[in-house]
Design a protein around this motif. Structure first.
Motif, short mmCIF file in Angstrom:
data_model
loop_
_atom_site.label_atom_id
_atom_site.label_comp_id
_atom_site.label_asym_id
_atom_site.label_seq_id
_atom_site.Cartn_x
_atom_site.Cartn_y
_atom_site.Cartn_z
N ALA A 113 0.84 -1.20 0.00
CA ALA A 113 0.00 0.00 0.00
C ALA A 113 0.87 1.25 0.00
N TYR A 114 1.93 1.24 0.79
CA TYR A 114 2.89 2.35 0.79
C TYR A 114 3.46 2.54 -0.62
N ALA A 136 -5.30 1.96 -0.60
CA ALA A 136 -4.22 1.65 0.35
C ALA A 136 -4.82 1.09 1.64
N SER A 153 -1.49 0.85 5.28
CA SER A 153 -0.22 1.28 4.70
C SER A 153 0.88 1.40 5.76
N ILE A 205 -8.52 4.77 1.69
CA ILE A 205 -7.60 4.32 2.73
C ILE A 205 -8.38 3.69 3.86
N ASN A 229 -1.82 6.14 9.42
CA ASN A 229 -2.78 6.14 8.32
C ASN A 229 -3.78 7.28 8.48
#
Length: 202
Positions: A31-32, A50, A53, A112, A124
């Motif tokens: 996700a990062y 994401a 993350s 997210i 996050n």
């Protein structure tokens, strides 16, 4: 990822070449990576998903300041030389903030999600607020149940895909009962990103 992978997949499959039809998605360190690549090439990616993350900018700064070889070694497995991360293309904060100085850049929209039991939840949350402060379109979910684990990701990828393509697919768990996740561990026990907790490294 933003160059070779896109060209290969578009060659192999009948995919749209439109930015608004092209998305990146990932979990944890993936996700990062999706966030970094999406912010570096907003001309190519219209959406970023994401989940949980590994936003660790604050921990990188702490590791640098601590002068702890063990902490540095732990984070350098993921981010390389820590002395060069801040302000570089690996720095998601710097990448997001550059859009304010360059209003002509197209902004990808974000989905997210991170569970409250995940020890990355605060980072996050902070990044989602940073994106909103820089006028990004952000959908953020922080469910009470779920840590850094596959049952959480399996559930929330359905929700994310429904956000990305509403009406195109019916998510199996969106809006459903996530209580089964509580059987995995004590609700107040967060699961670190790997089997090793960097907070215990001296």
């Amino acid at each position: 990822m933003s160059e070779e992978l896109i060209e290969v997949t578009r060659h192999l499959f009948p995919l749209s070449s439109k930015r608004e039809d092209t998305a990146l998605a990932g979990i944890s360190i993936g996700a990062y990576t999706a966030v970094i690549n999406g912010l570096l090439r907003p001309d190519r990616f219209g959406s970023i998903i994401a989940l949980s993350s590994t936003f660790m900018r604050d921990r990188i700064l702490e590791a640098v300041d601590s002068h702890s070889p063990r902490k540095r070694k732990y984070y350098e497995r993921f981010f390389g030389d820590l002395d060069t991360v801040i302000g570089s293309e690996k720095d998601y904060v710097a990448l997001a903030e550059r859009f304010s100085a360059n209003p002509e850049l197209p902004k990808p929209r974000f989905y997210i999600a991170c569970g409250e039991s995940d020890n990355l939840c605060q980072s996050n949350r902070d990044f989602s607020e940073l994106l909103r402060a820089n006028d990004f379109d952000v959908t953020y979910w922080e469910p009470e149940i779920g840590g850094h684990e596959w049952p959480f990701w399996n559930a929330w990828i359905d929700c994310a895909l429904d956000w990305y393509a509403p009406g195109e697919m019916k998510p199996t768990t969106a809006g459903g009962d996530y209580s089964a996740l509580t059987s995995l561990r004590a609700p107040d026990k967060a699961i670190p990103m790997t089997g090793e907790n960097p907070d215990n490294l001296g």
